[in-house]
Write an enzyme that holds these catalytic residues in place. Structure first.
Site, PDB file in Angstrom:
ATOM      1  N   LYS A  22       0.832  -1.204   0.000  1.00  0.00           N
ATOM      2  CA  LYS A  22       0.000   0.000   0.000  1.00  0.00           C
ATOM      3  C   LYS A  22       0.864   1.250   0.000  1.00  0.00           C
ATOM      4  CE  LYS A  22      -1.603   1.817   3.678  1.00  0.00           C
ATOM      5  NZ  LYS A  22      -2.278   2.174   4.956  1.00  0.00           N
ATOM      6  N   GLY A  91      -4.778   7.313   5.677  1.00  0.00           N
ATOM      7  CA  GLY A  91      -3.804   8.315   6.080  1.00  0.00           C
ATOM      8  C   GLY A  91      -2.984   8.844   4.930  1.00  0.00           C
ATOM      9  N   GLU A 307       3.965  -0.375  12.528  1.00  0.00           N
ATOM     10  CA  GLU A 307       2.778  -0.999  11.948  1.00  0.00           C
ATOM     11  C   GLU A 307       2.742  -2.510  12.183  1.00  0.00           C
ATOM     12  OE1 GLU A 307       4.163  -1.374   7.308  1.00  0.00           O
ATOM     13  OE2 GLU A 307       4.032   0.596   8.228  1.00  0.00           O
TER      14      GLU A 307
END
Length: 419
Positions: A22, A91, A307
């Site tokens: 991503k 985000g 993350e």
């Protein structure tokens, strides 16, 4: 809606392939939109966040089309009038696209899910304003806000506190080649996830920019970007639950297509699982991890790879001794307050997990089944799947939210266990 995370009935012996990164996908889309000609982005992630980015770029004048090999992105156009951009809870979209809105002559309204209104963006909006952007946020320093484009931005020198998110810095650096004077950014806070900054700089170079860095000062001069073809790597952070699975089950899992060189923070998993006693091999077939089903307690500073915290916290609930995770205070401003969520949900299942100022303390304790609430956070769905490998009756709430980064995750997880 819940998903019963399957229990591993024996040692694993599986190969999996994860979708495109991503982080790389959305950076590639932004740089493609800033390029002088069209760019074919190959093997991109197809998820809600990636579609929101393409939708935002389309509203800003950069059309795109699906091809047999990926997505072809056209350059931004000036345009006029008013448009609205849907941020969802992405985000990267909320932070990377406001600078692009200054390059045209549109009035651009930004808003999204309730969760995105709680995620920090004030330092970025302040830095863009200092560089000459016309931004109205009603004093909220968060969505909704409006950017009034006046045909471009001069750029120049600016300071920014990027301690809440490295994406603030990346947002300025990605847009800098299109500013008349480029941009010089001096950091006033230590950003998390240094690998994501390295990723931004590397991708700028690939598209033809010439970023420079000296300690905490970054300079990107104006440049004409161009790259006809760019291939996205597999998402190594999304591979985390598959990489750690054999540590709990025994056996081996191979993640196909793992790059030999990468700036992705997820590559750190290779050294982690080795530290936890796994055998690791990286070759042309991918990354193969073989575990024994047992692991020691550890002390980990995850500042650069925050993350990964949900999956690693779930994994360490099964360690033979206590563990400490530190350096991740910034996770309180992600899709949810991940530290509070993990302490609450793991504790509700019998875990002995407590919050610290910047992380978690995890002690061995027997776990039991129950609902694992995910707070619309894709990484928590992955954590719930890891718990289910050893604990019957883990009901993972809203598994569809994992589509943010890994559409088809549930199916891939079942396939791994079936193999």
């Amino acid at each position: 809606m819940t998903w019963t995370a399957p229990v591993a009935e024996g040692k694993l012996d599986a190969a999996v392939r994860v979708p495109g990164s991503k982080s790389i996908t959305n950076r590639a889309y932004v740089l493609a939109a800033l390029s002088a000609g069209p760019t074919l982005v190959r093997d991109p992630l197809d998820s809600r966040d990636a579609r929101l980015m393409l939708g935002a770029l389309d509203r800003l004048g950069a059309a795109s089309e699906q091809t047999a090999d990926g997505v072809r992105v056209q350059p931004l156009t000036q345009g006029e009038g008013e448009v609205s951009i849907a941020l969802g809870n992405a985000g990267t979209v909320a932070r990377f696209t406001p600078a692009l809105a200054t390059l045209g002559s549109r009035t651009v309204h930004f808003d999204g899910d309730e969760a995105i209104r709680r995620r920090p963006i004030g330092p970025l909006l302040g830095a863009l304003t200092a560089l000459g952007a016309d931004i109205a946020d009603g004093g909220r320093a968060a969505p909704p806000f409006t950017v009034r484009g006046h045909g471009g931005l001069a750029g120049g020198a600016v300071e920014i506190d990027s301690s809440a998110s490295s994406q603030f810095l990346s947002a300025l650096l990605l847009a800098a080649p299109a500013f008349t004077e480029g941009v010089t950014v001096r950091l006033t806070g230590t950003p998390p996830s240094e690998p994501h900054i390295a990723m931004t700089l590397d991708m700028l170079r690939r598209f033809g920019a010439a970023p420079e860095r000296h300690l905490d000062e970054f300079h990107v001069p104006p440049a004409t970007l161009a790259l006809a073809d760019y291939t996205v790597e597999p998402d190594l952070s999304s591979a985390a639950p598959f990489v750690v699975a054999p540590l709990l089950t025994g056996g081996a899992v191979r993640v196909e297509g793992w790059p030999t060189e990468t700036t992705q923070p997820g590559d750190w998993l290779r050294s982690l699982v080795r530290e936890l006693g796994a055998e690791v091999r990286l070759d042309a077939a991918g990354l193969t991890v073989a575990g024994t089903g047992r692991l020691p307690g550890v002390t980990l500073d995850l500042h650069e790879v925050g993350e990964l915290t949900p999956v690693i916290a779930a994994l360490l609930c099964f360690a033979d001794g206590p563990s400490v995770i530190s350096g991740v205070a910034h996770l309180r401003g992600h899709e949810t307050d991940r530290l509070a969520a993990l302490a609450t949900e793991l504790g509700a299942l019998g875990g002995d997990v407590s919050e610290t100022a910047d992380g978690l303390r995890i002690r061995p304790a027997p776990l039991h089944g129950g609902v694992f609430h995910t707070y619309d956070d894709h990484r928590l769905v992955m954590a719930g799947a890891v718990l289910g490998l050893r604990v019957p009756g883990i009901e993972v709430e809203n598994p569809a939210t994992v589509g943010k980064t890994f559409p088809g995750f549930v199916e891939a997880w079942h396939s791994m266990l079936a193999a």
